[in-house]
Design a protein around this motif. Structure first.
Motif, PDB file in Angstrom:
ATOM      1  N   GLU A  73       0.809  -1.226   0.000  1.00  0.00           N
ATOM      2  CA  GLU A  73       0.000   0.000   0.000  1.00  0.00           C
ATOM      3  C   GLU A  73       0.839   1.272   0.000  1.00  0.00           C
ATOM      4  O   GLU A  73       0.343   2.337  -0.343  1.00  0.00           O
ATOM      5  N   ASN A  74       2.118   1.177   0.362  1.00  0.00           N
ATOM      6  CA  ASN A  74       3.000   2.358   0.309  1.00  0.00           C
ATOM      7  C   ASN A  74       3.139   2.898  -1.110  1.00  0.00           C
ATOM      8  O   ASN A  74       3.503   4.053  -1.298  1.00  0.00           O
ATOM      9  N   ASP A  95       7.705  13.531  -5.534  1.00  0.00           N
ATOM     10  CA  ASP A  95       6.774  14.019  -4.516  1.00  0.00           C
ATOM     11  C   ASP A  95       5.941  12.905  -3.896  1.00  0.00           C
ATOM     12  O   ASP A  95       5.289  13.106  -2.876  1.00  0.00           O
ATOM     13  N   LEU A  96       5.938  11.730  -4.509  1.00  0.00           N
ATOM     14  CA  LEU A  96       5.135  10.621  -4.008  1.00  0.00           C
ATOM     15  C   LEU A  96       5.918   9.674  -3.104  1.00  0.00           C
ATOM     16  O   LEU A  96       5.352   8.765  -2.509  1.00  0.00           O
ATOM     17  N   ILE A  97       7.214   9.894  -3.007  1.00  0.00           N
ATOM     18  CA  ILE A  97       8.040   9.045  -2.156  1.00  0.00           C
ATOM     19  C   ILE A  97       7.854   9.490  -0.709  1.00  0.00           C
ATOM     20  O   ILE A  97       7.965  10.674  -0.397  1.00  0.00           O
ATOM     21  N   LEU A  98       7.532   8.553   0.144  1.00  0.00           N
ATOM     22  CA  LEU A  98       7.280   8.874   1.543  1.00  0.00           C
ATOM     23  C   LEU A  98       8.496   9.539   2.174  1.00  0.00           C
ATOM     24  O   LEU A  98       9.632   9.130   1.936  1.00  0.00           O
ATOM     25  N   CYS A  99       8.257  10.553   2.976  1.00  0.00           N
ATOM     26  CA  CYS A  99       9.369  11.305   3.569  1.00  0.00           C
ATOM     27  C   CYS A  99      10.046  10.559   4.707  1.00  0.00           C
ATOM     28  O   CYS A  99      11.153  10.885   5.082  1.00  0.00           O
ATOM     29  N   PRO A 104      16.510   5.065  -1.618  1.00  0.00           N
ATOM     30  CA  PRO A 104      16.962   3.932  -2.436  1.00  0.00           C
ATOM     31  C   PRO A 104      16.277   2.614  -2.066  1.00  0.00           C
ATOM     32  O   PRO A 104      15.908   1.840  -2.938  1.00  0.00           O
ATOM     33  N   VAL A 105      16.073   2.385  -0.786  1.00  0.00           N
ATOM     34  CA  VAL A 105      15.413   1.155  -0.349  1.00  0.00           C
ATOM     35  C   VAL A 105      13.955   1.160  -0.813  1.00  0.00           C
ATOM     36  O   VAL A 105      13.439   0.161  -1.311  1.00  0.00           O
ATOM     37  N   PHE A 106      13.299   2.301  -0.670  1.00  0.00           N
ATOM     38  CA  PHE A 106      11.908   2.434  -1.095  1.00  0.00           C
ATOM     39  C   PHE A 106      11.770   2.120  -2.580  1.00  0.00           C
ATOM     40  O   PHE A 106      10.869   1.387  -2.994  1.00  0.00           O
TER      41      PHE A 106
END
Length: 119
Positions: A73-74, A95-99, A104-106
């Motif tokens: 769901e992330n 802008d959609l990458i969780l802060c 890199p892992v995400f």
């Protein structure tokens, strides 16, 4: 600062260490100012140049993400955005990458219902 060292109070013995340290501080400050001036000159040259500092081929990183059967769901916002885009349409997902995640892992652990290539 150095001008204050010629004042009458500065000739007193108790100020010798302080005066020495002030002189060292002034020398270090001059060196740092010189360094900053050189950096600014180099940056002006780079910014005024019509030749890019990096070429778009040698310094690009590419990561292929394969389609997965399950999704996390992330990545829902990214999945939604990608469904709205045409195939092969470049899309910025910064802008959609969780802060609160390590980027890199995400990105490397992305689980999407379609294959993508990240640049």
């Amino acid at each position: 600062m150095e001008n204050s060292l010629v004042q009458p109070w500065a000739s007193d013995k108790k100020w010798e260490q302080f005066i020495s340290e002030v002189i060292q501080l002034c020398e270090v400050s001059r060196k740092f100012i010189e360094y900053l001036d050189n950096v600014n000159k180099r940056m002006r040259i780079i910014h005024n140049s019509s030749v890019p500092i990096r070429n778009g081929i040698d310094h690009i990183k590419v990561l292929d993400i394969d389609k997965t059967l399950t999704t996390n769901e992330n990545y829902n916002e990214i999945i939604k955005l990608m469904h709205e885009k045409e195939e092969f349409e470049p899309t910025c997902i910064d802008d959609l990458i969780l802060c609160n995640v390590i980027q890199p892992v995400f990105l490397e652990n992305m689980e999407l219902p379609f294959s993508v290539t990240l640049y």
